[in-house]
Motif scaffolding. Structure first.
Motif, mmCIF file in Angstrom:
data_model
loop_
_atom_site.group_PDB
_atom_site.id
_atom_site.type_symbol
_atom_site.label_atom_id
_atom_site.label_comp_id
_atom_site.label_asym_id
_atom_site.label_seq_id
_atom_site.Cartn_x
_atom_site.Cartn_y
_atom_site.Cartn_z
ATOM 1 N N LEU A 28 1.702 29.744 56.781
ATOM 2 C CA LEU A 28 2.395 30.923 57.324
ATOM 3 C C LEU A 28 1.454 32.103 57.527
ATOM 4 N N GLU A 35 5.475 26.528 55.604
ATOM 5 C CA GLU A 35 6.802 25.973 55.857
ATOM 6 C C GLU A 35 6.703 24.450 55.817
ATOM 7 N N ARG A 37 8.493 20.902 56.737
ATOM 8 C CA ARG A 37 9.535 20.318 57.594
ATOM 9 C C ARG A 37 9.674 18.836 57.266
ATOM 10 N N PHE A 64 8.307 26.978 51.975
ATOM 11 C CA PHE A 64 9.603 27.366 52.541
ATOM 12 C C PHE A 64 10.223 26.187 53.281
ATOM 13 N N PHE A 65 11.547 26.139 53.263
ATOM 14 C CA PHE A 65 12.299 25.108 53.969
ATOM 15 C C PHE A 65 13.385 25.828 54.763
ATOM 16 N N ARG A 66 13.742 25.282 55.911
ATOM 17 C CA ARG A 66 14.794 25.883 56.742
ATOM 18 C C ARG A 66 15.995 24.952 56.828
ATOM 19 N N PHE A 261 8.190 36.409 54.205
ATOM 20 C CA PHE A 261 9.158 35.392 54.617
ATOM 21 C C PHE A 261 10.447 36.026 55.110
ATOM 22 N N TRP A 263 14.196 35.490 55.914
ATOM 23 C CA TRP A 263 15.258 34.565 55.498
ATOM 24 C C TRP A 263 16.263 34.296 56.623
ATOM 25 N N SER A 267 17.874 28.970 54.224
ATOM 26 C CA SER A 267 16.435 28.939 53.906
ATOM 27 C C SER A 267 16.232 28.764 52.400
ATOM 28 N N ALA A 269 12.999 29.130 49.436
ATOM 29 C CA ALA A 269 11.607 29.449 49.062
ATOM 30 C C ALA A 269 11.368 28.894 47.660
#
Ligand code: SIN
Length: 302
Positions: A28, A35, A37, A64-66, A261, A263, A267, A269
């Motif tokens: 990032l 991030e 995925r 981080f994940f979305r 980050f 949000w 999301s 973290a």
């Protein structure tokens, strides 16, 4: 401003590794944060995926994940893949899941939870390995979280300062925040519809940790002090400690060491609390923000 001008990176941090098989990892910022995925955290993760997430955490300090859909039970189950969970003695957990901390700011609240640079629960014998935060409701704007790489903070110090700090230990306590005289005990905080806290005399208990710790998994040295909970150097008064501590608090969060980050609902973290500081920005008056945190217990810093 001067500090930023004087600082130049002499090696790359947070570079992408290419040998992940289960996950995709996109850094990032140049300092920390990536991030991830290709993972559904609500599902049952196989051991190889958990191992890669853990490696990404060590490589990038915060991942981080979305677009995740976690229930509190699922969040707790996910966090348990990384260790035993902490139950916060002074802040509200969920009724059915005391190990899940409610991080909330109501529309009418002025203050937020965690709105100062800190690492979590350094006022304990074994401060957390890390925390996993899941966003249920986010403001239309603002409410980002900042993270700062404490390996970089240590590496950027002069050799003389590194040498001096390596011989020091610091006293941590929750008093400034959670004691009956702490800032969460103020009337306005107590009226908050946000995270409910229970100010307590127990918060005055002191714990001593090295100022520079060696990360137990990476073997790298990082700065381990924070503005919320580090009171003074061991064997020194608060007044004697303050000038150098203030310098370190400021140095530790130089812009070049950070990532930010943004949000979205869903999301997640996950930060390595042993080598990263974080700060929840309070810039969204009139908006609601609701997240759930699971905190994984760590080891005694050395
Ligand atoms: C915390 O310090 O755990 C809260 C972080 C955030 O709300 O972004």
């Amino acid at each position: 401003m001067m500090l930023e001008q004087q600082f130049a990176l002499d090696r790359a941090y947070n570079t992408p590794a290419t040998d992940y098989r289960r996950i995709a990892v996109a850094p990032l910022s140049g300092a920390c944060g990536a991030e991830i995925r290709g993972v559904d955290l609500a599902g049952t993760l196989d051991d190889a995926t958990v191992a890669e997430v853990r490696r990404a955490l060590l490589d990038h300090l915060v991942v981080f994940f979305r677009e995740q859909a976690l229930t509190p039970a699922r969040l707790a189950a996910l966090a348990r893949r990384f260790g035993e969970l902490h139950v916060h003695p002074f802040a509200e957990g969920m009724a059915e899941h005391p190990e899940i901390l409610v991080v909330r700011k109501a529309k009418t609240d002025r203050f937020n939870f965690g709105g100062e640079w800190h690492a979590d629960v350094t006022w304990s014998e074994t401060p957390p390995l890390g925390s996993i935060l899941y966003a249920e409701r986010v403001p239309a704007w603002g409410g980002d979280t900042l993270f700062a790489n404490q390996y970089m903070a240590y590496d950027a110090l002069s050799e003389g300062m590194q040498r001096m700090l390596s011989g020091l230990r610091a006293v941590h306590s929750a008093a400034r925040v959670y004691a009956p005289t702490g800032y969460y005990a103020a009337d306005e905080y107590q009226r908050m519809g946000g995270t409910q806290v229970r100010p307590s005399e127990q918060a005055r208990r002191e714990y001593v940790h090295p100022v520079v710790r060696t990360h137990p998994e990476t073997g790298r040295r990082c700065l381990f002090v924070n503005a919320s909970y580090t009171e003074r150097f061991e064997g020194m008064t608060r007044e004697e400690s303050r000038p150098l501590l203030e310098y370190l608090f400021e140095h530790a969060v130089r812009a070049a060491f950070t990532c930010r980050f943004r949000w979205q609902t869903g999301s997640v973290a996950f930060w390595d609390n042993r080598c990263v500081l974080h700060n929840a920005i309070n810039d969204y008056p009139g908006e609601e923000r609701l997240l759930y945190r699971a905190t994984v217990i760590g080891e005694r810093p050395a």
